[in-house]
Motif scaffolding. Structure first.
Motif, PDB file in Angstrom:
ATOM      1  N   HIS A  83       0.902  -1.162   0.000  1.00 30.81           N
ATOM      2  CA  HIS A  83       0.000   0.000   0.000  1.00 30.81           C
ATOM      3  C   HIS A  83       0.947   1.220   0.000  1.00 30.81           C
ATOM      4  O   HIS A  83       1.198   1.801   1.061  1.00 30.81           O
ATOM      5  N   ARG A  90       1.560   7.113  10.682  1.00 29.93           N
ATOM      6  CA  ARG A  90       0.806   6.821  11.917  1.00 29.93           C
ATOM      7  C   ARG A  90       1.788   6.542  13.049  1.00 29.93           C
ATOM      8  O   ARG A  90       1.569   5.634  13.866  1.00 29.93           O
ATOM      9  N   TYR A 103      -4.527  -2.326  17.793  1.00 27.54           N
ATOM     10  CA  TYR A 103      -4.823  -1.856  16.429  1.00 27.54           C
ATOM     11  C   TYR A 103      -6.332  -1.734  16.242  1.00 27.54           C
ATOM     12  O   TYR A 103      -6.829  -0.728  15.723  1.00 27.54           O
ATOM     13  N   HIS A 186     -11.352  -1.256   1.221  1.00 33.23           N
ATOM     14  CA  HIS A 186     -10.332  -1.399   2.269  1.00 33.23           C
ATOM     15  C   HIS A 186     -10.964  -1.182   3.636  1.00 33.23           C
ATOM     16  O   HIS A 186     -10.522  -1.719   4.649  1.00 33.23           O
ATOM     17  N   PHE A 223     -10.708  -6.140   1.603  1.00 30.94           N
ATOM     18  CA  PHE A 223     -10.326  -6.507   2.972  1.00 30.94           C
ATOM     19  C   PHE A 223     -11.513  -7.264   3.562  1.00 30.94           C
ATOM     20  O   PHE A 223     -12.449  -6.652   4.091  1.00 30.94           O
ATOM     21  N   HIS A 251      -7.539  -9.747   0.882  1.00 30.02           N
ATOM     22  CA  HIS A 251      -7.054  -9.801   2.265  1.00 30.02           C
ATOM     23  C   HIS A 251      -7.948 -10.806   2.987  1.00 30.02           C
ATOM     24  O   HIS A 251      -9.145 -10.553   3.154  1.00 30.02           O
ATOM     25  N   ASP A 326       3.696  -5.995   2.586  1.00 32.76           N
ATOM     26  CA  ASP A 326       2.481  -5.315   3.053  1.00 32.76           C
ATOM     27  C   ASP A 326       2.810  -3.869   3.451  1.00 32.76           C
ATOM     28  O   ASP A 326       2.156  -3.306   4.330  1.00 32.76           O
ATOM     29  N   ASN A 328       2.705  -0.461   4.488  1.00 34.13           N
ATOM     30  CA  ASN A 328       1.568   0.449   4.713  1.00 34.13           C
ATOM     31  C   ASN A 328       1.831   1.221   6.009  1.00 34.13           C
ATOM     32  O   ASN A 328       2.702   0.834   6.793  1.00 34.13           O
ATOM     33  N   PRO A 329       1.095   2.325   6.233  1.00 30.77           N
ATOM     34  CA  PRO A 329       1.415   3.170   7.389  1.00 30.77           C
ATOM     35  C   PRO A 329       0.933   2.634   8.733  1.00 30.77           C
ATOM     36  O   PRO A 329       1.297   3.178   9.780  1.00 30.77           O
ATOM     37  N   GLY A 330       0.103   1.568   8.718  1.00 27.79           N
ATOM     38  CA  GLY A 330      -0.451   1.072   9.975  1.00 27.79           C
ATOM     39  C   GLY A 330       0.222  -0.199  10.429  1.00 27.79           C
ATOM     40  O   GLY A 330       1.071  -0.212  11.323  1.00 27.79           O
ATOM     41  N   SER A 331      -0.133  -1.311   9.779  1.00 28.42           N
ATOM     42  CA  SER A 331       0.272  -2.619  10.292  1.00 28.42           C
ATOM     43  C   SER A 331       1.666  -3.056   9.865  1.00 28.42           C
ATOM     44  O   SER A 331       2.215  -3.987  10.467  1.00 28.42           O
TER      45      SER A 331
HETATM   46  O1  NIG Z   1      -2.778  -5.265   4.971  1.00 20.74           O
HETATM   47  N1  NIG Z   1      -5.531  -5.351   6.384  1.00 20.74           N
HETATM   48  C1  NIG Z   1      -5.785  -4.290   5.878  1.00 20.74           C
HETATM   49  N2  NIG Z   1      -4.929  -3.429   5.361  1.00 20.74           N
HETATM   50  C2  NIG Z   1      -3.592  -3.266   5.776  1.00 20.74           C
HETATM   51  C3  NIG Z   1      -3.459  -2.303   6.919  1.00 20.74           C
HETATM   52  C4  NIG Z   1      -3.669  -0.945   6.453  1.00 20.74           C
HETATM   53  C5  NIG Z   1      -3.494   0.113   7.507  1.00 20.74           C
HETATM   54  O2  NIG Z   1      -3.450  -0.152   8.720  1.00 20.74           O
HETATM   55  O3  NIG Z   1      -3.404   1.268   7.069  1.00 20.74           O
HETATM   56  C6  NIG Z   1      -2.923  -4.584   5.982  1.00 20.74           C
HETATM   57  O4  NIG Z   1      -2.507  -4.962   7.083  1.00 20.74           O
END
Ligand code: NIG
Ligand code: FE
Length: 418
Positions: A83, A90, A103, A186, A223, A251, A326, A328-331
């Motif tokens: 992503h 974050r 989370y 998503h 997702f 996902h 994967d 991405n700014p979160g996980s």
């Molecule tokens: O692959 N699972 C959903 N989407 C992402 C997390 C995206 C986010 O936290 O911004 C993932 O883990």
């Protein structure tokens, strides 16, 4: 005039040459290494792969010769799940998670994906392009030359189009190759929380047709998760995407066993991604449907979880498994496939050879590019990396080290470590 490049003096030329399909079972360990190997590149293509003596015979006065000085050479990594364009970071939530908030709790109070959606909507197209370019350089310096790139932080017609167009622009302006995926599904955006059916309709009736019409994506992803998109909603969206000519990814079974793997098998998606909670039945379903699992240990690690996906059971079942960041700014805030190789050995119990296959040729097949990318074979695109070590196992073993010494995309030097 054509440009010819010879790379000689490689302790191991890790070619991944083999059957023209995703590798499974014991094949995952067969890297087709040529000791003291060499490569001949003509323009953007690999002209010849062989022993040093063979290639040296073909060197002409105009040939540029790169002495790898005993280093190893691999195909560029193909990262089949990222992503890579989003507004802001974050880091604030990361700090909170260190203090014990989960989370899911952060997502439930309007943070998480929604926080990035707010920041992405607020960013202009030009800002998103420069953010994308910034991260593209990170991928390249980590030895990755192709990424699958998901939208999914716009979640309105205009903002999803803005993201996909930004991805297209970054692809055109950087040496990193992008394979775009539409991920309008998503999350349910805040303004649709009480009328989720309307958001699913928006995706199906307005977003998908526009994305297909402008050829902004090759794949569609959903997702599928408890409290995100149900299996019914996922089925509707992915079926509509298929009618629009898009390939399917998903996902699945990431945070809970929500029937994702079984749905992926039913629909015959190209990949089912995450699968931390898949069971034996789900694995068997993926196998009979020919779905490739994409394992993302970076997200398990960065979420502080211990629930890694059952990679060994998938290998034993004969699945053509893939590893990806994967990013991405979160996980999973890492662009580093090398970090993923390390996690794959320590937590998924995959050997370095299995991981390298999963991060190159298998990933390329899942993106419809197995005949062009993912291995070093004559006729393929000259995407390769000279890593500063003399045994491929060291890539996973020495972790936190930036191994790439020189990175080439389409035969061009795109990163060099001094
Ligand atoms: O692959 N699972 C959903 N989407 C992402 C997390 C995206 C986010 O936290 O911004 C993932 O883990
Ligand atoms: Fe993801």
């Amino acid at each position: 005039m054509s440009h010819t490049l010879a790379v000689v003096n490689c302790s191991q030329l890790v070619t991944l040459a083999g059957p023209p399909r995703p590798r499974s079972g014991a094949e995952l360990r067969e890297l087709s290494i040529i000791p003291d190997g060499a490569l001949l590149i003509r323009d953007d293509r690999i002209a010849k792969v062989g022993a040093r003596r063979e290639i040296e015979l073909q060197i002409e006065p105009a040939t540029e010769v790169i002495d790898a000085a005993g280093r190893i050479v691999l195909p560029g990594f193909v990262d089949a799940h990222t992503h890579p364009v989003f507004g802001g970071t974050r880091a604030d939530e990361f700090e909170e998670r260190a203090l014990g908030i989960t989370y899911q709790e952060i997502a439930a109070r309007g943070g998480g994906i929604q926080a990035t959606v707010n920041r992405t909507r607020a960013a202009s197209s030009d800002q998103l392009v420069s953010i994308g370019q910034h991260y593209a350089q990170w991928f390249l310096r980590c030895g990755t030359t192709t990424i699958e790139a998901k939208s999914g932080y716009g979640l309105s017609l205009e903002d999803e189009l803005k993201l996909l167009r930004a991805i297209r622009q970054v692809d055109a302006q950087t040496a990193l190759r992008y394979v775009p995926t539409f991920l309008g599904a998503h999350s349910i955006p805040a303004e649709f929380r009480t009328r989720r059916g309307d958001y699913v309709s928006l995706i199906i009736d307005e977003m998908l047709p526009r994305v297909a019409q402008e050829k902004l994506a090759e794949y569609c992803d959903v997702f599928c998760e408890e409290n995100v998109f149900s299996t019914d909603e996922s089925w509707k969206i992915l079926s509509a995407a298929r009618c629009q000519g898009l390939g399917l990814r998903m996902h699945a079974d990431q945070l809970s066993r929500s029937g994702g793997a079984k749905l992926a098998a039913e629909l015959g998606t190209v990949t089912a991604d995450h699968l931390e909670h898949v069971d034996a039945e789900g694995i068997a379903a993926l196998k009979s449907a020919g779905v490739q699992p994409v394992l993302l240990p970076g997200s398990v690690y960065a979420l502080g979880s211990t629930q890694y996906p059952p990679a060994r059971a998938m290998i034993d079942a004969g699945l053509g498994i893939i590893l990806a960041t994967d990013f991405n700014p979160g996980s999973s805030p890492t662009p580093s496939m090398l970090m993923i190789l390390s996690l794959a050995s320590t937590h998924l119990k995959m050997t370095p050879a299995e991981s390298i296959t999963a991060a190159t040729i298998n990933a390329a097949y899942s993106l419809g590019r197995g005949n062009q990318l993912g291995s070093l074979e004559a006729g393929k695109v000259a995407d390769f990396v000279i890593h500063d070590c003399d045994d491929y196992r060291q890539l996973a073993y020495f972790f936190g080290v930036e191994h790439p010494w020189r990175v080439y995309s389409s035969g061009q030097l795109v990163f060099e470590r001094s």
